[in-house]
Motif scaffolding. Structure first.
Motif, PDB file in Angstrom:
ATOM      1  N   TYR A 242       1.356  -1.057  -0.101  1.00 53.33           N
ATOM      2  CA  TYR A 242      -0.217  -0.156   0.090  1.00 53.33           C
ATOM      3  C   TYR A 242       0.833   0.976  -0.146  1.00 53.33           C
ATOM      4  CZ  TYR A 242      -3.377   3.333   1.429  1.00 53.33           C
ATOM      5  OH  TYR A 242      -4.233   4.813   1.388  1.00 53.33           O
ATOM      6  N   PRO A 243       0.561   1.904  -1.031  1.00 54.65           N
ATOM      7  CA  PRO A 243       1.757   3.395  -1.609  1.00 54.65           C
ATOM      8  C   PRO A 243       1.887   4.365  -0.039  1.00 54.65           C
ATOM      9  CG  PRO A 243       0.355   3.174  -2.807  1.00 54.65           C
ATOM     10  CD  PRO A 243      -0.510   2.019  -2.280  1.00 54.65           C
ATOM     11  N   LEU A 244       0.960   4.475   0.394  1.00 54.06           N
ATOM     12  CA  LEU A 244       0.159   5.431   1.488  1.00 54.06           C
ATOM     13  C   LEU A 244       0.311   5.653   2.285  1.00 54.06           C
ATOM     14  CD1 LEU A 244      -3.156   7.084  -0.220  1.00 54.06           C
ATOM     15  CD2 LEU A 244      -0.742   7.738  -0.935  1.00 54.06           C
ATOM     16  N   LEU A 245       1.168   4.377   3.196  1.00 57.28           N
ATOM     17  CA  LEU A 245       1.787   4.192   4.086  1.00 57.28           C
ATOM     18  C   LEU A 245       3.487   3.887   4.498  1.00 57.28           C
ATOM     19  CD1 LEU A 245      -1.179   2.766   6.422  1.00 57.28           C
ATOM     20  CD2 LEU A 245      -0.152   5.079   6.416  1.00 57.28           C
ATOM     21  N   GLU A 246       3.698   4.459   5.460  1.00 58.54           N
ATOM     22  CA  GLU A 246       5.163   3.937   5.852  1.00 58.54           C
ATOM     23  C   GLU A 246       5.331   3.522   7.325  1.00 58.54           C
ATOM     24  OE1 GLU A 246       7.878   6.393   3.644  1.00 58.54           O
ATOM     25  OE2 GLU A 246       7.741   8.313   5.766  1.00 58.54           O
ATOM     26  N   MET A 247       6.791   2.455   7.238  1.00 62.20           N
ATOM     27  CA  MET A 247       7.135   1.827   8.644  1.00 62.20           C
ATOM     28  C   MET A 247       7.808   2.914   9.257  1.00 62.20           C
ATOM     29  SD  MET A 247       5.323  -0.486  11.045  1.00 62.20           S
ATOM     30  CE  MET A 247       4.603  -1.749   9.701  1.00 62.20           C
ATOM     31  N   HIS A 248       7.888   3.164  10.079  1.00 64.21           N
ATOM     32  CA  HIS A 248       8.874   3.512  11.305  1.00 64.21           C
ATOM     33  C   HIS A 248       9.498   3.104  12.531  1.00 64.21           C
ATOM     34  CE1 HIS A 248       9.513   7.091   7.933  1.00 64.21           C
ATOM     35  NE2 HIS A 248       8.320   7.256   8.749  1.00 64.21           N
ATOM     36  N   SER A 249      10.280   2.508  12.643  1.00 67.71           N
ATOM     37  CA  SER A 249      11.331   2.354  13.940  1.00 67.71           C
ATOM     38  C   SER A 249      10.958   3.091  15.171  1.00 67.71           C
ATOM     39  CB  SER A 249      12.046   1.669  13.690  1.00 67.71           C
ATOM     40  OG  SER A 249      12.007   0.375  12.906  1.00 67.71           O
TER      41      SER A 249
ATOM     42  N   ALA B  20      11.462   3.506  19.654  1.00 71.81           N
ATOM     43  CA  ALA B  20      11.501   3.102  20.518  1.00 71.81           C
ATOM     44  C   ALA B  20      10.482   1.575  21.631  1.00 71.81           C
ATOM     45  CB  ALA B  20      12.633   3.603  21.592  1.00 71.81           C
ATOM     46  N   SER B  21       9.286   2.557  21.203  1.00 74.77           N
ATOM     47  CA  SER B  21       8.344   1.714  22.162  1.00 74.77           C
ATOM     48  C   SER B  21       7.373   1.082  20.379  1.00 74.77           C
ATOM     49  CB  SER B  21       7.120   2.560  22.175  1.00 74.77           C
ATOM     50  OG  SER B  21       6.855   3.761  20.403  1.00 74.77           O
ATOM     51  N   GLY B  22       8.312   0.751  19.680  1.00 69.47           N
ATOM     52  CA  GLY B  22       7.803   0.166  18.317  1.00 69.47           C
ATOM     53  C   GLY B  22       7.232   0.462  17.682  1.00 69.47           C
ATOM     54  N   PRO B  23       6.685   0.012  16.337  1.00 73.17           N
ATOM     55  CA  PRO B  23       7.056   0.045  15.031  1.00 73.17           C
ATOM     56  C   PRO B  23       5.798   0.962  14.384  1.00 73.17           C
ATOM     57  CG  PRO B  23       5.720  -1.945  15.445  1.00 73.17           C
ATOM     58  CD  PRO B  23       7.003  -1.780  16.860  1.00 73.17           C
ATOM     59  N   VAL B  24       5.832   2.209  13.436  1.00 71.66           N
ATOM     60  CA  VAL B  24       4.922   3.457  13.851  1.00 71.66           C
ATOM     61  C   VAL B  24       4.570   3.568  12.254  1.00 71.66           C
ATOM     62  CG1 VAL B  24       4.297   5.802  13.731  1.00 71.66           C
ATOM     63  CG2 VAL B  24       5.695   4.428  15.542  1.00 71.66           C
ATOM     64  N   LEU B  25       3.453   3.393  12.388  1.00 66.05           N
ATOM     65  CA  LEU B  25       2.705   3.553  10.488  1.00 66.05           C
ATOM     66  C   LEU B  25       2.593   4.679  10.388  1.00 66.05           C
ATOM     67  CD1 LEU B  25       0.768   0.279   9.325  1.00 66.05           C
ATOM     68  CD2 LEU B  25       2.244   1.818   8.473  1.00 66.05           C
ATOM     69  N   ALA B  26       2.787   5.747   9.664  1.00 66.69           N
ATOM     70  CA  ALA B  26       2.694   7.251   9.217  1.00 66.69           C
ATOM     71  C   ALA B  26       2.730   7.285   7.221  1.00 66.69           C
ATOM     72  CB  ALA B  26       4.329   7.557   8.973  1.00 66.69           C
ATOM     73  N   GLN B  27       1.625   8.235   7.137  1.00 69.84           N
ATOM     74  CA  GLN B  27       1.892   8.918   5.867  1.00 69.84           C
ATOM     75  C   GLN B  27       2.517   9.023   5.581  1.00 69.84           C
ATOM     76  OE1 GLN B  27      -2.765  10.371   5.427  1.00 69.84           O
ATOM     77  NE2 GLN B  27      -2.308  10.981   7.816  1.00 69.84           N
ATOM     78  N   VAL B  28       2.158   8.743   3.989  1.00 70.05           N
ATOM     79  CA  VAL B  28       3.277   9.738   3.194  1.00 70.05           C
ATOM     80  C   VAL B  28       2.466   9.923   1.532  1.00 70.05           C
ATOM     81  CG1 VAL B  28       4.925   7.669   2.878  1.00 70.05           C
ATOM     82  CG2 VAL B  28       3.259   7.214   1.458  1.00 70.05           C
ATOM     83  N   SER B  29       3.163  11.328   1.061  1.00 69.66           N
ATOM     84  CA  SER B  29       2.093  11.667   0.011  1.00 69.66           C
ATOM     85  C   SER B  29       3.103  11.272  -1.230  1.00 69.66           C
ATOM     86  CB  SER B  29       2.302  13.434   0.222  1.00 69.66           C
ATOM     87  OG  SER B  29       1.436  13.392   0.969  1.00 69.66           O
ATOM     88  N   LEU B  30       2.269  10.874  -2.004  1.00 69.60           N
ATOM     89  CA  LEU B  30       3.007  10.240  -3.488  1.00 69.60           C
ATOM     90  C   LEU B  30       2.761  11.595  -4.368  1.00 69.60           C
ATOM     91  CD1 LEU B  30       0.615   7.695  -4.524  1.00 69.60           C
ATOM     92  CD2 LEU B  30       2.231   7.327  -4.104  1.00 69.60           C
ATOM     93  N   PRO B  31       4.160  11.273  -4.636  1.00 71.53           N
ATOM     94  CA  PRO B  31       4.961  13.067  -5.574  1.00 71.53           C
ATOM     95  C   PRO B  31       3.476  13.326  -6.535  1.00 71.53           C
ATOM     96  CG  PRO B  31       5.974  10.854  -6.336  1.00 71.53           C
ATOM     97  CD  PRO B  31       4.640  10.883  -4.981  1.00 71.53           C
TER      98      PRO B  31
END
Length: 237
Positions: free
Chosen positions: A217-224, A226-237
């Motif tokens: 799915y292209p509109l979210l990205e995973m970040h690491s 300390a408390s655990g993985p986080v999903l964050a919104q991204v914007s398509l170019p």
């Protein structure tokens, strides 16, 4: 979040048939100058002429034809999603959450009661929504229309004034699970959330998300973090 930030009220109980119709028209004709006219004409087979020109059309247009700017990319992705008929109601449910933060607020109250007690009293849900969003009759009516929409989509069931989850075990594709996570972010007006918070989000009313790997799915990205993985919104170019 302020009361005003919840935006437009969902003041019509939308049905699966109406939402399917709006999605099909949006896919077939992306031009707002013509697809709204097509929606009006097609709706006349389902609702009164007044509703086909009025609030039912306005709500459906916001979901599938002309979503808010912040939801436009994720709704565009959902228009092209080719899933099995069994997951189509989940697609419409997520689209309603993403485009109507008000509906998300109702779902959150309802889901919190279901998580805690296994069910919710409809009058109590409406009272809590009024306390949060404004003690007005319009808010009360719209809260009822929101959970009526969830019921029409088969996400909740209602027996008298008791509401509970109607979700049966279903194989949710990873990409759709990530998209539903995005719907939660949008309905909360948040840029990112821990994956644990998203999996347990009361707004999902019992929908079980697959393990999120941040792919498919292209509109979210995973970040690491300390408390655990986080999903964050991204914007398509």
């Amino acid at each position: 979040m302020t009361k005003a930030s919840y935006g437009m009220l969902l003041d019509r109980g939308l049905t699966l048939e109406q939402l399917e119709l709006a999605r099909r028209i949006a896919i077939a004709d992306p031009d707002l100058r013509s697809n709204r006219r097509r929606l009006t004409i097609a709706l006349r087979d389902l609702v009164s002429d007044q509703e086909a020109e009025g609030k039912t059309k306005k709500c459906l247009t916001r979901v599938w034809l002309n979503p808010p700017t912040e939801a436009a990319e994720m709704i565009a992705w959902a228009r092209s999603f080719d899933g099995s008929p069994s997951v189509r109601p989940l697609l419409h449910f997520g689209a309603v959450l993403a485009t109507f933060p008000f509906a998300g607020a109702v779902a959150r109250v309802l889901g919190q009661h279901i998580q805690t007690d296994g069910h919710a009293d409809a009058a109590r849900v409406r009272a809590e929504v009024r306390r949060s969003l404004g003690d007005r009759s319009s808010v009360d009516v719209a809260a009822r229309k929101a959970y009526t929409t969830f019921r029409n989509l088969g996400v909740v069931r209602q027996t008298g004034q008791v509401l509970d989850s109607a979700i049966e075990p279903i194989d949710v594709p990873t990409s759709l699970g990530l998209w539903l996570s995005h719907a939660v972010l949008l309905t909360r007006q948040a840029d990112s959330l821990p994956t644990t918070s998203l999996r347990n989000a009361p707004e999902l009313l019992g929908i079980r998300l697959p393990g999120a790997k941040g792919r498919g799915y292209p509109l979210l990205e995973m970040h690491s973090h300390a408390s655990g993985p986080v999903l964050a919104q991204v914007s398509l170019p």
